[in-house]
Design a protein around this motif. Structure first.
Motif, PDB file in Angstrom:
ATOM      1  N   ALA A 159      -3.873   7.874 -12.678  1.00 41.26           N
ATOM      2  CA  ALA A 159      -2.776   7.719 -13.632  1.00 41.26           C
ATOM      3  C   ALA A 159      -1.439   7.967 -12.935  1.00 41.26           C
ATOM      4  CB  ALA A 159      -2.950   8.670 -14.804  1.00 41.26           C
ATOM      5  N   ALA A 160      -1.382   9.024 -12.123  1.00 42.18           N
ATOM      6  CA  ALA A 160      -0.148   9.323 -11.387  1.00 42.18           C
ATOM      7  C   ALA A 160       0.146   8.225 -10.372  1.00 42.18           C
ATOM      8  CB  ALA A 160      -0.264  10.675 -10.693  1.00 42.18           C
ATOM      9  N   ARG A 161      -0.882   7.754  -9.693  1.00 43.85           N
ATOM     10  CA  ARG A 161      -0.683   6.673  -8.726  1.00 43.85           C
ATOM     11  C   ARG A 161      -0.179   5.405  -9.410  1.00 43.85           C
ATOM     12  NH1 ARG A 161      -0.455   8.030  -3.283  1.00 43.85           N
ATOM     13  NH2 ARG A 161      -2.058   9.579  -2.790  1.00 43.85           N
ATOM     14  N   THR A 164       0.830  -1.207   0.000  1.00 36.64           N
ATOM     15  CA  THR A 164       0.000   0.000   0.000  1.00 36.64           C
ATOM     16  C   THR A 164       0.867   1.261   0.000  1.00 36.64           C
ATOM     17  OG1 THR A 164      -0.120   0.043   2.422  1.00 36.64           O
ATOM     18  CG2 THR A 164      -1.824  -1.196   1.254  1.00 36.64           C
ATOM     19  N   THR A 165       2.181   1.078  -0.076  1.00 37.15           N
ATOM     20  CA  THR A 165       3.125   2.195  -0.175  1.00 37.15           C
ATOM     21  C   THR A 165       4.090   1.884  -1.312  1.00 37.15           C
ATOM     22  OG1 THR A 165       4.858   1.318   1.292  1.00 37.15           O
ATOM     23  CG2 THR A 165       2.992   2.464   2.340  1.00 37.15           C
ATOM     24  N   TYR A 166       5.144   2.674  -1.418  1.00 38.97           N
ATOM     25  CA  TYR A 166       6.119   2.492  -2.489  1.00 38.97           C
ATOM     26  C   TYR A 166       7.434   1.905  -1.969  1.00 38.97           C
ATOM     27  CZ  TYR A 166       2.712   5.687  -4.523  1.00 38.97           C
ATOM     28  OH  TYR A 166       1.539   6.276  -4.947  1.00 38.97           O
ATOM     29  N   THR A 203      -3.349   2.405  -2.994  1.00 42.50           N
ATOM     30  CA  THR A 203      -2.418   3.524  -2.797  1.00 42.50           C
ATOM     31  C   THR A 203      -3.119   4.877  -2.875  1.00 42.50           C
ATOM     32  OG1 THR A 203      -1.826   3.725  -5.154  1.00 42.50           O
ATOM     33  CG2 THR A 203      -0.560   2.160  -3.828  1.00 42.50           C
ATOM     34  N   ILE A 204      -4.374   4.899  -3.307  1.00 44.12           N
ATOM     35  CA  ILE A 204      -5.085   6.172  -3.458  1.00 44.12           C
ATOM     36  C   ILE A 204      -5.183   6.906  -2.118  1.00 44.12           C
ATOM     37  CG2 ILE A 204      -7.276   7.263  -4.096  1.00 44.12           C
ATOM     38  CD1 ILE A 204      -5.758   6.158  -6.474  1.00 44.12           C
ATOM     39  N   GLY A 205      -5.368   6.167  -1.049  1.00 42.80           N
ATOM     40  CA  GLY A 205      -5.530   6.789   0.258  1.00 42.80           C
ATOM     41  C   GLY A 205      -4.229   7.144   0.958  1.00 42.80           C
ATOM     42  N   LEU A 206      -3.095   6.845   0.343  1.00 38.41           N
ATOM     43  CA  LEU A 206      -1.809   7.188   0.959  1.00 38.41           C
ATOM     44  C   LEU A 206      -1.651   8.710   0.925  1.00 38.41           C
ATOM     45  CD1 LEU A 206       0.797   5.856   2.128  1.00 38.41           C
ATOM     46  CD2 LEU A 206       1.767   6.048  -0.179  1.00 38.41           C
TER      47      LEU A 206
END
Length: 349
Positions: free
Chosen positions: A204-206, A107-109, A146-149
């Motif tokens: 798209a960025a995510r 859920t992160t990078y 990842t949207i909610g990060l």
């Protein structure tokens, strides 16, 4: 390793768990992500052994031992790690001791899900090892998670990922394919992170950021890391600094330290950033996306710098520039105060 990448790929979790022979997997997360992890348990229905929601930074052995007791009590036959590097690290630590199959749902990078590397903290020191036993069998990248990060965490997590690729560019055992992946990964994150800061729900960025992080994780697992990772492991394991923010602060200074000894890596980064002084460019990029820029802001005390320099130079490890305790101490002083990279002789090389 098997990778499922996209938007909505979590729908394949049950099928993937069954493919790996999991009938009673244990779902892992941090306390902060317990609510989302409960959703994973709902997806699995009766095909799980519940959850353990005590994962924490730097993978302390004491927490691993608590989780091991739960695995034994519930007779878990697999591990599903939902979260960032802390949760993936716990899953790996359990797998090292049990050889249970793992599914990672990042859920992160962070990138840990792509590596056979485990860093564990015991008695105030962080130690790393490599073993194929800790490499997850499957990673499910689902952009939706990842949207909610939050943008601030996206920035530090993204810079943490970039650190893997930047050190891969000057690794002793680098190769052309890994260098190509590293350049693509860094470029993806440099493009995506400012867009996420402006529009946190930009899918798209995510997607581009998650793609870049995936590649960064591959580079981390494929080649040796150097000074940057050693410093961050020291600062995290011995001084309990937060993992991703520490990477964000230290990276430009470690790059400045190695610049003169890594001309090929510098050439790649000049293409990515479009500036000659790549360490300063990276420092400015971090500030632009809201990442912390000093170790003092993370809670390190100035009186800790000498011990940090001692620990970081106590054992030899590969790095393009010879490691010198005096210069490392100067680097840490610059990072502590948030000065421009290259200000001291220690980072200027």
């Amino acid at each position: 390793m098997r990778v499922l990448f996209g938007d909505g790929t979590i729908a394949q979790l049950g099928e993937e768990a069954a493919r790996l022979g999991m009938r009673r997997p244990l779902v892992l997360s941090t306390p902060e992500q317990q609510t989302q992890a409960q959703e994973i348990l709902t997806l699995l229905g009766d095909a799980s052994s519940g959850g353990f929601f005590g994962a924490t930074m730097h993978t302390p052995v004491a927490v691993t031992e608590q989780a091991m007791a739960v695995v034994a009590e519930r007779r878990s036959d697999g591990l599903i790690a939902f979260g960032g590097g802390s949760t993936t690290g716990l899953s790996k630590a359990i797998a090292l001791r049990t050889d249970l199959p793992q599914i990672a749902i990042p859920t992160t990078y962070a990138g840990s899900e792509m590596t056979p590397i485990l860093g564990e903290t015991r008695d105030g020191e962080k130690h790393t090892l490599r073993s194929e036993k800790v490499l997850p069998e499957t990673t499910i990248y689902d952009v939706a998670y990842t949207i909610g990060l939050p943008p601030a965490m996206s920035a530090t997590s993204g810079l943490n990922a970039m650190a893997h690729a930047i050190e891969a560019l000057y690794a002793r055992d680098r190769n052309p394919i890994i260098s190509l992946m590293a350049e693509t990964a860094i470029g993806s994150l440099v493009h995506a992170l400012p867009a996420i800061l402006a529009r946190p729900d930009d899918r798209a960025a995510r997607t581009e950021a998650l793609y870049g992080a995936w590649l960064c994780g591959i580079t981390l697992g494929a080649v040796e890391m150097g000074l940057h990772h050693k410093l961050c492991h020291t600062l995290g394991g011995s001084f309990d600094l937060p993992h991703a923010p520490t990477h964000s602060v230290v990276l430009p200074y470690a790059l400045a330290y190695n610049t003169a000894a890594a001309p090929e890596a510098v050439a790649v980064l000049r293409r990515v950033f479009g500036q000659d002084d790549v360490a300063v460019a990276l420092h400015e990029f971090g500030r632009r996306i809201g990442a912390p820029s000093s170790l003092s802001s993370l809670g390190l005390r100035e009186s800790d710098l000498d011990r940090a320099a001692d620990l970081a130079t106590a054992r030899p490890y590969p790095n393009p520039r010879v490691l010198d305790r005096t210069s490392i101490r100067a680097l840490l002083d610059d990072a502590y105060h948030g000065r421009a990279p290259g200000t001291s002789a220690g980072t200027a090389g």
